[in-house]
Design a protein around this motif. Structure first.
Motif, PDB file in Angstrom:
ATOM      1  N   PRO A 118     -38.117  15.865   3.416  1.00  0.00           N
ATOM      2  CA  PRO A 118     -38.675  15.767   4.673  1.00  0.00           C
ATOM      3  C   PRO A 118     -39.665  16.804   4.918  1.00  0.00           C
ATOM      4  CG  PRO A 118     -36.542  16.647   4.937  1.00  0.00           C
ATOM      5  CD  PRO A 118     -36.640  16.256   3.333  1.00  0.00           C
ATOM      6  N   PRO A 119     -40.534  16.505   6.003  1.00  0.00           N
ATOM      7  CA  PRO A 119     -41.331  17.739   6.159  1.00  0.00           C
ATOM      8  C   PRO A 119     -40.579  18.981   6.633  1.00  0.00           C
ATOM      9  CG  PRO A 119     -41.878  15.681   7.805  1.00  0.00           C
ATOM     10  CD  PRO A 119     -40.611  15.597   6.954  1.00  0.00           C
ATOM     11  N   ALA A 120     -41.366  19.952   6.724  1.00  0.00           N
ATOM     12  CA  ALA A 120     -40.884  21.386   7.090  1.00  0.00           C
ATOM     13  C   ALA A 120     -40.679  21.322   8.456  1.00  0.00           C
ATOM     14  CB  ALA A 120     -41.406  22.554   6.594  1.00  0.00           C
ATOM     15  N   GLU A 121     -39.592  21.948   9.018  1.00  0.00           N
ATOM     16  CA  GLU A 121     -39.466  22.239  10.425  1.00  0.00           C
ATOM     17  C   GLU A 121     -39.269  23.604  10.444  1.00  0.00           C
ATOM     18  OE1 GLU A 121     -36.884  18.593  12.044  1.00  0.00           O
ATOM     19  OE2 GLU A 121     -35.647  19.950  10.742  1.00  0.00           O
ATOM     20  N   PRO A 122     -39.558  24.173  11.792  1.00  0.00           N
ATOM     21  CA  PRO A 122     -39.470  25.579  12.093  1.00  0.00           C
ATOM     22  C   PRO A 122     -38.254  26.156  11.949  1.00  0.00           C
ATOM     23  CG  PRO A 122     -40.699  24.498  13.780  1.00  0.00           C
ATOM     24  CD  PRO A 122     -40.449  23.238  12.952  1.00  0.00           C
ATOM     25  N   ALA A 123     -37.958  27.244  11.402  1.00  0.00           N
ATOM     26  CA  ALA A 123     -36.328  27.766  10.980  1.00  0.00           C
ATOM     27  C   ALA A 123     -35.504  27.523  12.548  1.00  0.00           C
ATOM     28  CB  ALA A 123     -36.483  29.189  10.873  1.00  0.00           C
ATOM     29  N   GLU A 124     -36.021  27.711  13.912  1.00  0.00           N
ATOM     30  CA  GLU A 124     -35.324  27.729  14.894  1.00  0.00           C
ATOM     31  C   GLU A 124     -34.773  26.301  15.312  1.00  0.00           C
ATOM     32  OE1 GLU A 124     -39.545  27.451  16.438  1.00  0.00           O
ATOM     33  OE2 GLU A 124     -38.454  28.726  15.010  1.00  0.00           O
ATOM     34  N   VAL A 125     -35.297  25.409  14.747  1.00  0.00           N
ATOM     35  CA  VAL A 125     -34.827  23.803  14.890  1.00  0.00           C
ATOM     36  C   VAL A 125     -33.406  23.817  14.233  1.00  0.00           C
ATOM     37  CG1 VAL A 125     -35.117  21.526  14.486  1.00  0.00           C
ATOM     38  CG2 VAL A 125     -37.069  23.041  15.141  1.00  0.00           C
ATOM     39  N   VAL A 126     -32.507  23.352  15.100  1.00  0.00           N
ATOM     40  CA  VAL A 126     -31.195  23.162  14.638  1.00  0.00           C
ATOM     41  C   VAL A 126     -30.917  21.638  14.579  1.00  0.00           C
ATOM     42  CG1 VAL A 126     -28.632  23.372  15.148  1.00  0.00           C
ATOM     43  CG2 VAL A 126     -30.080  25.044  16.032  1.00  0.00           C
ATOM     44  N   ARG A 127     -30.522  21.475  13.115  1.00  0.00           N
ATOM     45  CA  ARG A 127     -30.569  20.091  12.631  1.00  0.00           C
ATOM     46  C   ARG A 127     -29.084  19.761  12.537  1.00  0.00           C
ATOM     47  NH1 ARG A 127     -33.043  15.590  11.368  1.00  0.00           N
ATOM     48  NH2 ARG A 127     -35.055  16.590  11.994  1.00  0.00           N
ATOM     49  N   VAL A 128     -28.740  18.602  12.623  1.00  0.00           N
ATOM     50  CA  VAL A 128     -27.083  18.131  12.679  1.00  0.00           C
ATOM     51  C   VAL A 128     -27.047  16.914  12.126  1.00  0.00           C
ATOM     52  CG1 VAL A 128     -26.362  19.369  14.904  1.00  0.00           C
ATOM     53  CG2 VAL A 128     -27.310  17.091  15.068  1.00  0.00           C
ATOM     54  N   ILE A 129     -25.865  16.659  11.315  1.00  0.00           N
ATOM     55  CA  ILE A 129     -25.398  15.435  10.697  1.00  0.00           C
ATOM     56  C   ILE A 129     -24.678  14.669  11.899  1.00  0.00           C
ATOM     57  CG2 ILE A 129     -24.163  14.090   9.152  1.00  0.00           C
ATOM     58  CD1 ILE A 129     -26.989  15.160   8.117  1.00  0.00           C
ATOM     59  N   VAL A 130     -24.866  13.456  12.386  1.00  0.00           N
ATOM     60  CA  VAL A 130     -24.038  12.813  13.232  1.00  0.00           C
ATOM     61  C   VAL A 130     -22.988  12.190  12.589  1.00  0.00           C
ATOM     62  CG1 VAL A 130     -23.642  11.059  15.133  1.00  0.00           C
ATOM     63  CG2 VAL A 130     -25.584  12.689  15.013  1.00  0.00           C
ATOM     64  N   ARG A 131     -21.668  12.239  12.265  1.00  0.00           N
ATOM     65  CA  ARG A 131     -20.621  11.424  11.814  1.00  0.00           C
ATOM     66  C   ARG A 131     -19.957  10.665  12.521  1.00  0.00           C
ATOM     67  NH1 ARG A 131     -18.532  12.248   6.483  1.00  0.00           N
ATOM     68  NH2 ARG A 131     -16.435  11.557   6.327  1.00  0.00           N
ATOM     69  N   VAL A 132     -19.842   9.431  12.300  1.00  0.00           N
ATOM     70  CA  VAL A 132     -19.488   8.394  13.050  1.00  0.00           C
ATOM     71  C   VAL A 132     -17.925   7.879  12.441  1.00  0.00           C
ATOM     72  CG1 VAL A 132     -19.351   6.171  14.176  1.00  0.00           C
ATOM     73  CG2 VAL A 132     -21.587   7.810  14.248  1.00  0.00           C
ATOM     74  N   THR A 133     -16.987   7.811  13.055  1.00  0.00           N
ATOM     75  CA  THR A 133     -15.681   7.458  12.353  1.00  0.00           C
ATOM     76  C   THR A 133     -15.806   5.855  13.071  1.00  0.00           C
ATOM     77  OG1 THR A 133     -14.868   9.521  12.268  1.00  0.00           O
ATOM     78  CG2 THR A 133     -13.267   7.650  12.531  1.00  0.00           C
ATOM     79  N   PRO A 134     -15.651   4.852  12.306  1.00  0.00           N
ATOM     80  CA  PRO A 134     -15.535   3.477  12.751  1.00  0.00           C
ATOM     81  C   PRO A 134     -14.294   3.241  13.457  1.00  0.00           C
ATOM     82  CG  PRO A 134     -15.685   3.293  10.403  1.00  0.00           C
ATOM     83  CD  PRO A 134     -15.907   5.094  10.752  1.00  0.00           C
ATOM     84  N   GLU A 135     -14.279   2.580  14.500  1.00  0.00           N
ATOM     85  CA  GLU A 135     -13.111   1.926  15.085  1.00  0.00           C
ATOM     86  C   GLU A 135     -13.310   0.568  15.216  1.00  0.00           C
ATOM     87  OE1 GLU A 135     -12.984   4.321  18.772  1.00  0.00           O
ATOM     88  OE2 GLU A 135     -12.824   6.111  17.642  1.00  0.00           O
ATOM     89  N   ARG A 136     -14.283  -0.101  15.381  1.00  0.00           N
ATOM     90  CA  ARG A 136     -14.644  -1.550  15.351  1.00  0.00           C
ATOM     91  C   ARG A 136     -15.677  -1.886  14.543  1.00  0.00           C
ATOM     92  NH1 ARG A 136     -13.193  -6.126  18.129  1.00  0.00           N
ATOM     93  NH2 ARG A 136     -14.789  -7.384  18.956  1.00  0.00           N
ATOM     94  N   VAL A 137     -15.792  -3.110  13.680  1.00  0.00           N
ATOM     95  CA  VAL A 137     -16.773  -3.468  13.226  1.00  0.00           C
ATOM     96  C   VAL A 137     -17.126  -5.149  13.564  1.00  0.00           C
ATOM     97  CG1 VAL A 137     -17.758  -4.165  10.743  1.00  0.00           C
ATOM     98  CG2 VAL A 137     -16.361  -2.042  11.363  1.00  0.00           C
ATOM     99  N   VAL A 138     -18.203  -5.371  13.748  1.00  0.00           N
ATOM    100  CA  VAL A 138     -18.452  -6.998  14.062  1.00  0.00           C
ATOM    101  C   VAL A 138     -19.695  -7.409  13.280  1.00  0.00           C
ATOM    102  CG1 VAL A 138     -19.233  -8.406  15.979  1.00  0.00           C
ATOM    103  CG2 VAL A 138     -17.964  -6.256  16.431  1.00  0.00           C
ATOM    104  N   GLU A 139     -19.474  -8.302  12.450  1.00  0.00           N
ATOM    105  CA  GLU A 139     -20.589  -8.758  11.582  1.00  0.00           C
ATOM    106  C   GLU A 139     -21.113 -10.017  12.042  1.00  0.00           C
ATOM    107  OE1 GLU A 139     -18.753  -9.370   7.762  1.00  0.00           O
ATOM    108  OE2 GLU A 139     -18.153  -7.373   7.509  1.00  0.00           O
ATOM    109  N   PHE A 140     -22.273 -10.209  11.865  1.00  0.00           N
ATOM    110  CA  PHE A 140     -22.796 -11.426  12.449  1.00  0.00           C
ATOM    111  C   PHE A 140     -23.999 -11.845  11.133  1.00  0.00           C
ATOM    112  CE2 PHE A 140     -26.584 -13.602  14.280  1.00  0.00           C
ATOM    113  CZ  PHE A 140     -26.091 -14.722  14.894  1.00  0.00           C
ATOM    114  N   SER A 141     -23.968 -13.315  10.737  1.00  0.00           N
ATOM    115  CA  SER A 141     -25.097 -13.797   9.962  1.00  0.00           C
ATOM    116  C   SER A 141     -25.423 -15.184  10.345  1.00  0.00           C
ATOM    117  CB  SER A 141     -24.684 -13.483   8.503  1.00  0.00           C
ATOM    118  OG  SER A 141     -23.689 -14.061   8.273  1.00  0.00           O
ATOM    119  N   VAL A 142     -26.768 -15.703   9.824  1.00  0.00           N
ATOM    120  CA  VAL A 142     -27.089 -16.724  10.040  1.00  0.00           C
ATOM    121  C   VAL A 142     -27.798 -17.356   8.724  1.00  0.00           C
ATOM    122  CG1 VAL A 142     -29.095 -18.406  11.030  1.00  0.00           C
ATOM    123  CG2 VAL A 142     -28.238 -16.463  12.348  1.00  0.00           C
TER     124      VAL A 142
END
Length: 142
Positions: A118-142
């Motif tokens: 990715p492009p460089a960001e200023p050192a003061e930018v706090v980057r986070v990973i959002v980690r999602v634990t699934p509790e419900r999954v809904v699939e749809f297809s045509v």
């Protein structure tokens, strides 16, 4: 129009379906929905990755979606197949914010989608990973 829904009681993690794993592992776009302080929805298009049955994406701590998650960790993520946007998976779950101080998570997602850092960001930018634990999954297809 087949629809498949799986889920457990709120707060209980589930394993992802094969379709969910396939869509998350591909270069497919996702829309993440969080809740604003007034209860209204906020959505963002994001690149996503997967670690086992957890969904991950990168953002900065200052962005609204991260601030919303810090206040209320309930999220919904919809991933649609690039080649067929009528094939989707919605994953509802609980998110946590994990500081990405070495930007490893951000680099991994960038490499998955566009094959470069990715492009460089200023050192003061706090980057986070959002980690999602699934509790419900809904699939749809045509």
């Amino acid at each position: 129009m087949p629809i498949l829904a799986r889920g457990l009681a709120a707060g209980m993690a589930i394993t992802l379906t094969d379709t969910a794993r396939e869509l998350l592992d591909g270069k497919n776009f996702a829309t993440v929905a969080t809740l604003n302080a007034d209860g209204s929805p906020q959505t963002s298009v994001v690149w996503v990755g997967r670690d086992g049955d957890a969904v991950e994406f990168s953002t900065t701590a200052a962005r609204l979606k991260a601030r919303n998650i810090a206040r209320d960790p309930r999220v919904s993520i919809t991933i649609f197949a690039f080649e067929n946007p009528y094939r989707t998976v919605e994953i509802r779950g609980t998110a946590e914010l994990i500081e990405d101080s070495d930007r490893r998570g951000q680099r991994a997602i960038n490499h998955k989608y566009i094959g470069q850092d990715p492009p460089a960001e200023p050192a003061e930018v706090v980057r986070v990973i959002v980690r999602v634990t699934p509790e419900r999954v809904v699939e749809f297809s045509v």
